[in-house]
Design a protein around this motif. Structure first.
Motif, short mmCIF file in Angstrom:
data_model
loop_
_atom_site.label_atom_id
_atom_site.label_comp_id
_atom_site.label_asym_id
_atom_site.label_seq_id
_atom_site.Cartn_x
_atom_site.Cartn_y
_atom_site.Cartn_z
N LEU A 40 -77.35 25.63 22.98
CA LEU A 40 -77.59 24.20 22.87
C LEU A 40 -77.83 23.66 24.28
CD1 LEU A 40 -74.73 23.40 20.35
CD2 LEU A 40 -77.16 23.62 19.83
N TYR A 41 -78.89 22.86 24.45
CA TYR A 41 -79.37 22.53 25.79
C TYR A 41 -78.94 21.14 26.24
CZ TYR A 41 -82.22 26.67 25.12
OH TYR A 41 -82.63 27.96 24.88
N CYS A 42 -78.64 21.06 27.54
CA CYS A 42 -78.28 19.78 28.15
C CYS A 42 -78.74 19.79 29.60
CB CYS A 42 -76.77 19.56 28.07
SG CYS A 42 -76.21 17.99 28.77
N THR A 43 -79.60 18.83 29.96
CA THR A 43 -80.09 18.70 31.34
C THR A 43 -79.68 17.35 31.90
OG1 THR A 43 -82.01 20.10 30.83
CG2 THR A 43 -82.12 18.77 32.83
N VAL A 44 -79.10 17.38 33.09
CA VAL A 44 -78.54 16.18 33.70
C VAL A 44 -79.28 15.87 35.00
CG1 VAL A 44 -76.46 15.20 34.75
CG2 VAL A 44 -76.28 16.60 32.69
N LYS A 45 -79.51 14.59 35.23
CA LYS A 45 -80.10 14.13 36.48
C LYS A 45 -79.00 13.56 37.37
CE LYS A 45 -83.43 10.81 38.37
NZ LYS A 45 -84.38 9.72 38.05
N GLU A 46 -78.89 14.10 38.59
CA GLU A 46 -77.97 13.61 39.61
C GLU A 46 -76.52 13.59 39.09
OE1 GLU A 46 -79.18 10.04 41.56
OE2 GLU A 46 -81.32 10.55 41.46
N LEU A 47 -75.97 14.77 38.86
CA LEU A 47 -74.59 14.85 38.38
C LEU A 47 -73.60 14.33 39.42
CD1 LEU A 47 -72.62 15.77 36.19
CD2 LEU A 47 -72.57 18.02 37.27
N GLY A 48 -73.87 14.61 40.70
CA GLY A 48 -72.97 14.14 41.75
C GLY A 48 -71.58 14.74 41.58
N GLY A 49 -70.57 13.91 41.71
CA GLY A 49 -69.20 14.38 41.55
C GLY A 49 -68.68 14.25 40.14
N ASN A 50 -69.55 13.95 39.19
CA ASN A 50 -69.13 13.79 37.81
C ASN A 50 -68.95 15.14 37.11
OD1 ASN A 50 -69.21 10.94 38.03
ND2 ASN A 50 -71.42 10.96 37.63
N THR A 51 -68.54 15.09 35.86
CA THR A 51 -68.25 16.29 35.09
C THR A 51 -69.06 16.28 33.80
OG1 THR A 51 -65.99 16.43 35.95
CG2 THR A 51 -66.43 17.60 33.91
#
Length: 221
Positions: A40-51
């Protein structure tokens, strides 16, 4: 006497810090065969210090950490892994040896801040459908004719609640019936049936039933 007034204008600027982390690709509804592997796919933009956290409807919570290890709300088997590339922002949930129990559930990836607040979440949630390993279809001929002009019934049955299977009934290379069939819950499978008039040219003909579906390639009989 002349008084001069100097008007001083003070401009105040209020800057709001907006978290730029967003999910740009979320999971989609996915089909799988029991015992197989699924991603299952998930792409994140600019995760930074997040989780990044993966959720399965009110049952599990799979958390991304810096070395992509799994932290879970329940005891998790080694079959669950978060795969992808930090540089590309991909945090995919990979399940090895998927089970029927893991199907029929909605999966979601989300971004959580260090303060524990929700930054973004995939919408809509994705449903994982898991089906049993399919068997070959079975063919039944209602009458074995000996005289030209008699009617012959030909039925194909495919076990399993697989949606929208394409069933094709042929005599030698001639198509007798072809179409999309949904399973019948009472019969626990899909059925397609036709009849044709036996001719001299049909003597010794091979009747064949084939079943196709986007989830798998099924052997034909």
């Amino acid at each position: 006497m002349c008084y001069q007034f100097i008007l001083v204008v003070v401009q105040c600027c209020i800057c709001l810090l907006v978290d730029a982390s967003t999910i740009i690709v979320g999971p989609q509804d996915t089909n799988a065969i029991e015992g197989g592997n699924v991603t299952l796919y998930c792409t994140v933009k600019e995760l930074g210090g997040n989780t990044v956290i993966w959720h399965r409807y009110q049952q599990i919570s799979v958390k991304y950490s810096e070395n992509r290890t799994i932290e879970s709300s329940v005891d998790m088997p080694d079959r669950y892994k978060i795969t992808g590339d930090n540089a590309e922002g991909t945090y995919n949930l990979h399940i090895t040896g998927v089970t029927i129990k893991e199907g029929g559930k909605e999966y979601q990836c989300s971004i959580i801040s260090n303060a524990g607040t929700l930054v973004d979440a995939s919408d809509p949630e994705a449903e994982l459908n898991v089906y049993k390993e399919p068997m070959s279809p079975t063919c039944t001929v209602g009458l074995n004719p000996t005289v030209a002009g008699e009617d012959v019934s030909f039925t194909c049955y495919f076990a399993g609640l697989i949606p929208k299977v394409e069933m094709n009934l042929t005599s030698n290379s001639n198509t007798l019936l072809s179409g999309i069939v949904d399973p019948d819950f009472y019969n626990q499978g899909s059925t397609s049936s036709t009849s044709f008039t036996f001719t001299a040219e049909d003597d010794g003909a091979v009747l064949r039933c084939t079943v196709d579906n986007q989830i798998f390639n099924t052997p034909s009989l």
